[in-house]
Design an enzyme around this catalytic site. Structure first.
Site, PDB file in Angstrom:
ATOM      1  N   TYR A   1     -14.430  -4.391   8.046  1.00  0.00           N
ATOM      2  CA  TYR A   1     -13.142  -3.728   8.274  1.00  0.00           C
ATOM      3  C   TYR A   1     -12.647  -4.002   9.707  1.00  0.00           C
ATOM      4  O   TYR A   1     -11.473  -4.325   9.921  1.00  0.00           O
ATOM      5  CB  TYR A   1     -13.326  -2.232   8.029  1.00  0.00           C
ATOM      6  CG  TYR A   1     -12.085  -1.385   8.148  1.00  0.00           C
ATOM      7  CD1 TYR A   1     -11.086  -1.411   7.173  1.00  0.00           C
ATOM      8  CD2 TYR A   1     -11.910  -0.529   9.242  1.00  0.00           C
ATOM      9  CE1 TYR A   1      -9.962  -0.608   7.279  1.00  0.00           C
ATOM     10  CE2 TYR A   1     -10.790   0.277   9.350  1.00  0.00           C
ATOM     11  CZ  TYR A   1      -9.817   0.241   8.365  1.00  0.00           C
ATOM     12  OH  TYR A   1      -8.699   1.040   8.475  1.00  0.00           O
ATOM     13  N   ALA A   2     -13.559  -3.875  10.697  1.00  0.00           N
ATOM     14  CA  ALA A   2     -13.178  -4.109  12.096  1.00  0.00           C
ATOM     15  C   ALA A   2     -12.708  -5.550  12.287  1.00  0.00           C
ATOM     16  O   ALA A   2     -11.723  -5.799  12.988  1.00  0.00           O
ATOM     17  CB  ALA A   2     -14.352  -3.806  13.022  1.00  0.00           C
ATOM     18  N   ALA A   3     -13.396  -6.498  11.650  1.00  0.00           N
ATOM     19  CA  ALA A   3     -12.991  -7.906  11.781  1.00  0.00           C
ATOM     20  C   ALA A   3     -11.602  -8.112  11.190  1.00  0.00           C
ATOM     21  O   ALA A   3     -10.758  -8.803  11.769  1.00  0.00           O
ATOM     22  CB  ALA A   3     -14.005  -8.811  11.076  1.00  0.00           C
TER      23      ALA A   3
ATOM     24  N   THR B   1      -1.151  -1.782  -6.067  1.00  0.00           N
ATOM     25  CA  THR B   1      -1.739  -2.473  -7.222  1.00  0.00           C
ATOM     26  C   THR B   1      -1.174  -1.960  -8.548  1.00  0.00           C
ATOM     27  O   THR B   1      -0.867  -2.737  -9.434  1.00  0.00           O
ATOM     28  CB  THR B   1      -3.283  -2.366  -7.247  1.00  0.00           C
ATOM     29  OG1 THR B   1      -3.643  -0.994  -7.224  1.00  0.00           O
ATOM     30  CG2 THR B   1      -3.919  -3.071  -6.087  1.00  0.00           C
TER      31      THR B   1
ATOM     32  N   ILE C   1      -6.469   9.571  10.497  1.00  0.00           N
ATOM     33  CA  ILE C   1      -5.284  10.119   9.817  1.00  0.00           C
ATOM     34  C   ILE C   1      -5.710  10.731   8.477  1.00  0.00           C
ATOM     35  O   ILE C   1      -6.547  10.149   7.763  1.00  0.00           O
ATOM     36  CB  ILE C   1      -4.238   8.998   9.553  1.00  0.00           C
ATOM     37  CG1 ILE C   1      -3.954   8.180  10.830  1.00  0.00           C
ATOM     38  CG2 ILE C   1      -2.950   9.569   8.967  1.00  0.00           C
ATOM     39  CD1 ILE C   1      -3.326   8.914  11.980  1.00  0.00           C
TER      40      ILE C   1
ATOM     41  N   SER D   1       1.672   3.285  -2.442  1.00  0.00           N
ATOM     42  CA  SER D   1       1.470   4.309  -3.476  1.00  0.00           C
ATOM     43  C   SER D   1       1.000   5.645  -2.923  1.00  0.00           C
ATOM     44  O   SER D   1       1.252   6.689  -3.505  1.00  0.00           O
ATOM     45  CB  SER D   1       0.451   3.812  -4.506  1.00  0.00           C
ATOM     46  OG  SER D   1      -0.755   3.458  -3.859  1.00  0.00           O
TER      47      SER D   1
ATOM     48  N   GLY E   1       0.826  -1.210   0.000  1.00  0.00           N
ATOM     49  CA  GLY E   1       0.000   0.000   0.000  1.00  0.00           C
ATOM     50  C   GLY E   1       0.855   1.253   0.000  1.00  0.00           C
ATOM     51  O   GLY E   1       0.521   2.266   0.617  1.00  0.00           O
TER      52      GLY E   1
ATOM     53  N   LYS F   1      -9.224  -5.882  10.891  1.00  0.00           N
ATOM     54  CA  LYS F   1      -8.202  -5.176  11.671  1.00  0.00           C
ATOM     55  C   LYS F   1      -7.987  -5.822  13.039  1.00  0.00           C
ATOM     56  O   LYS F   1      -6.872  -5.836  13.557  1.00  0.00           O
ATOM     57  CB  LYS F   1      -8.590  -3.699  11.811  1.00  0.00           C
ATOM     58  CG  LYS F   1      -8.568  -2.939  10.479  1.00  0.00           C
ATOM     59  CD  LYS F   1      -7.174  -2.975   9.865  1.00  0.00           C
ATOM     60  CE  LYS F   1      -7.044  -2.148   8.607  1.00  0.00           C
ATOM     61  NZ  LYS F   1      -5.684  -2.189   8.044  1.00  0.00           N
TER      62      LYS F   1
HETATM   63  P1  NDP Z   1      -5.246   4.775   1.254  1.00  0.00           P
HETATM   64  O1  NDP Z   1      -6.634   4.437   0.863  1.00  0.00           O
HETATM   65  O2  NDP Z   1      -4.761   6.173   1.139  1.00  0.00           O
HETATM   66  O3  NDP Z   1      -4.203   3.814   0.486  1.00  0.00           O
HETATM   67  C1  NDP Z   1      -4.423   2.433   0.460  1.00  0.00           C
HETATM   68  C2  NDP Z   1      -3.220   1.735  -0.109  1.00  0.00           C
HETATM   69  O4  NDP Z   1      -3.490   0.328  -0.146  1.00  0.00           O
HETATM   70  C3  NDP Z   1      -2.903   2.180  -1.519  1.00  0.00           C
HETATM   71  O5  NDP Z   1      -1.515   2.209  -1.673  1.00  0.00           O
HETATM   72  C4  NDP Z   1      -3.513   1.056  -2.359  1.00  0.00           C
HETATM   73  O6  NDP Z   1      -2.838   0.850  -3.586  1.00  0.00           O
HETATM   74  C5  NDP Z   1      -3.247  -0.137  -1.459  1.00  0.00           C
HETATM   75  N1  NDP Z   1      -4.119  -1.250  -1.816  1.00  0.00           N
HETATM   76  C6  NDP Z   1      -5.486  -1.276  -1.820  1.00  0.00           C
HETATM   77  N2  NDP Z   1      -5.914  -2.463  -2.257  1.00  0.00           N
HETATM   78  C7  NDP Z   1      -4.811  -3.210  -2.553  1.00  0.00           C
HETATM   79  C8  NDP Z   1      -4.607  -4.511  -3.071  1.00  0.00           C
HETATM   80  N3  NDP Z   1      -5.615  -5.315  -3.391  1.00  0.00           N
HETATM   81  N4  NDP Z   1      -3.330  -4.923  -3.264  1.00  0.00           N
HETATM   82  C9  NDP Z   1      -2.300  -4.128  -2.973  1.00  0.00           C
HETATM   83  N5  NDP Z   1      -2.410  -2.887  -2.471  1.00  0.00           N
HETATM   84  C10 NDP Z   1      -3.666  -2.424  -2.272  1.00  0.00           C
HETATM   85  O7  NDP Z   1      -5.099   4.239   2.768  1.00  0.00           O
HETATM   86  P2  NDP Z   1      -4.412   4.899   4.044  1.00  0.00           P
HETATM   87  O8  NDP Z   1      -3.063   5.380   3.732  1.00  0.00           O
HETATM   88  O9  NDP Z   1      -5.403   5.798   4.672  1.00  0.00           O
HETATM   89  O10 NDP Z   1      -4.337   3.617   5.001  1.00  0.00           O
HETATM   90  C11 NDP Z   1      -3.223   2.763   5.060  1.00  0.00           C
HETATM   91  C12 NDP Z   1      -3.505   1.699   6.100  1.00  0.00           C
HETATM   92  O11 NDP Z   1      -3.763   2.314   7.352  1.00  0.00           O
HETATM   93  C13 NDP Z   1      -4.720   0.829   5.776  1.00  0.00           C
HETATM   94  O12 NDP Z   1      -4.496  -0.495   6.168  1.00  0.00           O
HETATM   95  C14 NDP Z   1      -5.813   1.439   6.642  1.00  0.00           C
HETATM   96  O13 NDP Z   1      -6.801   0.516   6.951  1.00  0.00           O
HETATM   97  C15 NDP Z   1      -5.012   1.862   7.857  1.00  0.00           C
HETATM   98  N6  NDP Z   1      -5.632   2.919   8.634  1.00  0.00           N
HETATM   99  C16 NDP Z   1      -5.893   4.153   8.096  1.00  0.00           C
HETATM  100  C17 NDP Z   1      -6.479   5.129   8.866  1.00  0.00           C
HETATM  101  C18 NDP Z   1      -6.779   6.493   8.340  1.00  0.00           C
HETATM  102  O14 NDP Z   1      -7.371   7.291   9.109  1.00  0.00           O
HETATM  103  N7  NDP Z   1      -6.413   6.855   7.125  1.00  0.00           N
HETATM  104  C19 NDP Z   1      -6.850   4.862  10.253  1.00  0.00           C
HETATM  105  C20 NDP Z   1      -6.519   3.562  10.723  1.00  0.00           C
HETATM  106  C21 NDP Z   1      -5.927   2.633   9.924  1.00  0.00           C
HETATM  107  P3  NDP Z   1      -3.380   1.470  -4.987  1.00  0.00           P
HETATM  108  O15 NDP Z   1      -2.920   2.885  -5.008  1.00  0.00           O
HETATM  109  O16 NDP Z   1      -2.720   0.645  -5.993  1.00  0.00           O
HETATM  110  O17 NDP Z   1      -4.864   1.356  -4.947  1.00  0.00           O
END
Ligand code: NDP
Length: 244
Positions: free
Chosen positions: A152-154, A35, A185, A12, A10, A156
């Site tokens: 999502y909760a499950a 992705t 965030i 990107s 993730g 995490k």
């Molecule tokens: P974003 O939605 O900004 O980014 C998600 C990232 O995950 C992107 O890089 C995306 O890649 C990648 N991704 C999604 N699906 C896939 C897949 N099938 N295979 C590979 N990569 C994938 O998320 P955040 O930066 O906000 O969140 C990052 C993490 O932190 C997540 O796990 C989220 O649950 C967790 N989190 C975020 C919070 C927040 O407030 N933002 C709070 C608590 C936890 P691509 O660009 O290719 O789609």
């Protein structure tokens, strides 16, 4: 330390991009997976501007074949993966009573199955080297629950149980496994929340502000470091105090 290799999923955007940069800054050779990141001019330009050059790797966590292929490529070109940060995650929100199975499956497969299969790719090498750091990005939602986010909760909460179990399996091999649980965030993921919901969340944060991806990345970089070698099986919340 400088020849250590880290892989961030993730990577990107958002938190994953900040983690990638923090690990580059700390001297790791970083593989940045998402992705569609390999030919992304926007990502390439942002990295150029930062002065670092992580290796971009396409990876679809919904596909076990893609996971094997992407990790195989990194292991072949870099020889090792010492640090794995399972950061990629998605939401498909909806009330449980109406949730489609496809939305349940997509979230669990990406967030939990994907992280587990990624871990399986790095464990043999880490066990051989008797050193490893696995950091899984959970969420305050996995700790406290959240109406409208049962899937999502499950996923995490699942990451937390998985990490504590793996920490117990891997302690004797010099591999630590920890969780970072961010609160609210500023990223694409939270931008989509309705304004009213955002205001309600803000009002319940003791530090009275939204967090930054860099604040989460700093916690990850610490857990990846040599200095964090006696910390395993822990959940480090980076949440402004919204859940204690
Ligand atoms: P974003 O939605 O900004 O980014 C998600 C990232 O995950 C992107 O890089 C995306 O890649 C990648 N991704 C999604 N699906 C896939 C897949 N099938 N295979 C590979 N990569 C994938 O998320 P955040 O930066 O906000 O969140 C990052 C993490 O932190 C997540 O796990 C989220 O649950 C967790 N989190 C975020 C919070 C927040 O407030 N933002 C709070 C608590 C936890 P691509 O660009 O290719 O789609």
């Amino acid at each position: 330390m400088s020849n250590r290799v880290a892989l961030v999923t993730g990577a990107s955007r958002g938190i994953g991009r900040a983690i990638t940069l923090a690990l580059c800054r700390a001297g790791y050779d970083v593989a940045a997976a998402a992705t569609t990141i390999e030919n992304s001019p926007e990502f390439a330009e942002a990295m150029r501007a930062s002065g670092f050059s992580p290796t971009a790797i396409n990876l679809d966590l919904r596909s076990p074949e893609s996971i094997k292929e992407a990790f195989g490529r990194v292991l072949k070109s870099k020889g090792r993966i010492d640090v794995l940060v399972n950061n990629a995650g998605i939401t498909r929100d909806g009330l449980a009573v109406r949730m489609k199975q496809a939305d349940w499956d997509a979230v669990l497969r990406t967030n939990l199955d994907g992280a587990f299969l990624a871990i399986q790719q790095v464990l043999p090498g880490m066990m051989r080297n008797r050193w490893g750091r696995i950091i899984n990005i959970s969420s305050v939602v996995g700790q406290a629950g959240s109406a409208g986010q049962v899937n999502y909760a499950a996923s995490k909460a699942g990451l937390i149980g998985m990490s504590k179990s793996l920490a117990q399996e891997m302690g004797s091999r010099g591999i630590t496994v920890n969780v970072v649980a961010p609160g609210y965030i500023a990223t694409d993921m939270t931008k989509e929340l309705p304004e009213e919901r955002q205001q309600k969340i803000l009002a319940s944060i003791p530090l009275e502000r939204i967090g930054t991806p860099e604040e989460v990345a700093a916690a990850v970089a610490f857990l990846a470091s040599e200095e964090a070698g006696y910390i395993t099986g822990q959940v480090l919340a980076v949440n402004g105090g919204i859940y204690m």
